[in-house]
Design a protein around this motif. Sequence first.
Motif, mmCIF file in Angstrom:
data_model
loop_
_atom_site.group_PDB
_atom_site.id
_atom_site.type_symbol
_atom_site.label_atom_id
_atom_site.label_comp_id
_atom_site.label_asym_id
_atom_site.label_seq_id
_atom_site.Cartn_x
_atom_site.Cartn_y
_atom_site.Cartn_z
ATOM 1 N N ALA A 1 -4.038 8.814 -19.315
ATOM 2 C CA ALA A 1 -3.427 9.629 -18.222
ATOM 3 C C ALA A 1 -2.553 10.642 -18.857
ATOM 4 N N ALA A 2 -2.056 10.420 -20.286
ATOM 5 C CA ALA A 2 -1.116 11.254 -21.086
ATOM 6 C C ALA A 2 -1.949 12.463 -21.486
ATOM 7 N N ARG A 3 -2.897 12.095 -22.137
ATOM 8 C CA ARG A 3 -3.812 13.038 -22.455
ATOM 9 C C ARG A 3 -4.383 14.122 -21.398
ATOM 10 N N HIS A 4 -4.873 13.733 -20.317
ATOM 11 C CA HIS A 4 -5.411 14.322 -19.120
ATOM 12 C C HIS A 4 -4.215 15.246 -18.670
ATOM 13 N N ARG A 5 -2.885 14.726 -18.514
ATOM 14 C CA ARG A 5 -1.969 15.532 -17.911
ATOM 15 C C ARG A 5 -1.279 16.462 -18.882
ATOM 16 N N ARG A 6 -0.933 16.055 -20.137
ATOM 17 C CA ARG A 6 -0.364 16.904 -21.089
ATOM 18 C C ARG A 6 -1.398 18.110 -21.545
ATOM 19 N N LEU A 7 -2.720 17.728 -21.813
ATOM 20 C CA LEU A 7 -3.510 18.734 -22.275
ATOM 21 C C LEU A 7 -4.341 19.377 -20.952
ATOM 22 N N GLY A 8 -3.995 19.158 -19.927
ATOM 23 C CA GLY A 8 -4.527 19.806 -18.673
ATOM 24 C C GLY A 8 -6.116 19.689 -18.881
ATOM 25 N N LEU A 9 -6.509 18.530 -19.399
ATOM 26 C CA LEU A 9 -8.007 18.153 -19.289
ATOM 27 C C LEU A 9 -8.589 18.177 -17.828
ATOM 28 N N ALA A 10 -9.742 18.419 -17.899
ATOM 29 C CA ALA A 10 -10.211 18.395 -16.243
ATOM 30 C C ALA A 10 -10.825 17.111 -16.155
ATOM 31 N N VAL A 11 -10.404 16.477 -14.729
ATOM 32 C CA VAL A 11 -10.576 15.294 -14.450
ATOM 33 C C VAL A 11 -12.063 15.233 -13.824
ATOM 34 N N PRO A 12 -12.997 14.077 -14.058
ATOM 35 C CA PRO A 12 -14.178 14.368 -13.581
ATOM 36 C C PRO A 12 -14.309 14.555 -11.921
ATOM 37 N N ALA B 1 0.688 -1.206 -0.009
ATOM 38 C CA ALA B 1 -0.053 0.007 0.015
ATOM 39 C C ALA B 1 1.030 1.269 -0.203
ATOM 40 N N THR B 2 1.814 1.209 0.605
ATOM 41 C CA THR B 2 2.877 2.443 0.814
ATOM 42 C C THR B 2 3.545 2.732 -0.487
ATOM 43 N N VAL B 3 3.837 1.798 -1.107
ATOM 44 C CA VAL B 3 4.816 1.811 -2.526
ATOM 45 C C VAL B 3 3.755 2.087 -3.458
ATOM 46 N N THR B 4 2.518 1.725 -3.653
ATOM 47 C CA THR B 4 1.471 2.054 -4.612
ATOM 48 C C THR B 4 0.874 3.147 -4.661
ATOM 49 N N ARG B 5 0.835 3.614 -3.244
ATOM 50 C CA ARG B 5 0.178 4.810 -2.885
ATOM 51 C C ARG B 5 0.966 6.052 -2.942
ATOM 52 N N ALA B 6 2.382 5.805 -3.408
ATOM 53 C CA ALA B 6 3.104 6.941 -3.357
ATOM 54 C C ALA B 6 3.211 7.290 -4.882
ATOM 55 N N VAL B 7 2.631 6.560 -5.740
ATOM 56 C CA VAL B 7 2.464 6.724 -7.063
ATOM 57 C C VAL B 7 1.440 8.062 -7.288
ATOM 58 N N GLU B 8 1.882 9.055 -7.856
ATOM 59 C CA GLU B 8 0.863 10.284 -8.144
ATOM 60 C C GLU B 8 -0.269 9.766 -8.829
ATOM 61 N N TRP B 9 -1.411 10.252 -8.131
ATOM 62 C CA TRP B 9 -2.726 9.607 -8.690
ATOM 63 C C TRP B 9 -3.064 9.749 -10.188
ATOM 64 N N ALA B 10 -2.509 10.846 -10.900
ATOM 65 C CA ALA B 10 -2.755 11.244 -12.221
ATOM 66 C C ALA B 10 -1.891 10.343 -13.111
ATOM 67 N N LYS B 11 -0.652 9.743 -12.458
ATOM 68 C CA LYS B 11 -0.138 8.785 -13.233
ATOM 69 C C LYS B 11 -0.184 7.403 -12.753
ATOM 70 N N ASP B 12 -1.272 7.197 -11.838
ATOM 71 C CA ASP B 12 -1.437 5.720 -11.457
ATOM 72 C C ASP B 12 -2.300 4.808 -12.338
#
Length: 285
Positions: free
Chosen positions: A272-283, A104-115
Amino acid sequence: MPGELIDGKALAAKVRQQVAEEVTEFGEPVCLATILVGDDPASHIYVSRKHDASHEAGIDSRDHRFPSETPEQEVLEVVAELNADAAVDGILVQLPLPEHMDEATVTRAVEWAKDVDGFHPENAGRLFLGEPHLVPATPLGVMRMLEEHDVQLEGCEAVVIGRSEIVGKPMAMLLLAEHATVTICHSRTRELAEHARRADVLVAAVGRPGLVTPDMVKPGATVIDVGVNRTESGLVGDVDRAVIEVAGLMTPVPGGVGPMTIAMLLSNTLKAARHRRLGLAVPGA
Ligand code: NAD
């Protein structure tokens, strides 16, 4: 008349082709980073397959492999570097991790937008709230198979056997979102067969060969076998192969859910790439 086998390999190839086309259209590099700790041979095979599939779809990848005795802190530092690296869109920590590490510690360390595995509480919470963003690839692949085969979910009885964070729980949430009446069964469930027999859609995600037998299946039901068990007679699922004589639709093992998981991982990486790189809103954000 026996039921129809769902060809997960063919559908996965179609999804991978779609992802490849969308990656080209996107026009920016897309990158998946994987972290593997230890020498579990199956994990090494899975990770290599993920890299091969990424490259085929035009997705770059980074492959971080560590010996079993690596301290948790060292792995967390690499996760932090990948989180901060603007060139990395998706990060995947291959499970299981060695015993001295807390998954849990390791997987939750991943930034959620890249998870891209969808394990982070933010992604799990979004799924729970009906505002999904990155959803675990295996149940997502199951939903794609059900959609492809026009399986009616609204109002149907769906029974999920298994309640893990990776498969059972997200599977149940996705079926609920499609308005199925969902029952979750697990190791303490009494009268498993009785629950299973009610199912129009039965999903087995346990890791026990032959758990689901023909007498547990409603004639004509759709049976999805997520289980992967290595036995003396080769790779088998949780569902007895004779179930095809009763089911309407069924996934084989191998060649069913497994290939879909990798395809949906690629799809998640592109998302994940689209949302992060295009700055799309996440629901819901
Ligand atoms: P897990 O061990 O985390 O969870 C197993 C679940 O089964 C638990 O919730 C437990 O309560 C339940 N269970 C155990 N014994 C039971 C019984 N007798 N009756 C009813 N329920 C019982 O496993 P997981 O990570 O969810 O994986 C489940 C299976 O799916 C494994 O075989 C795994 O290898 C496979 N899997 C396949 C893929 C794929 O891509 N094909 C992906 C993930 C997992």
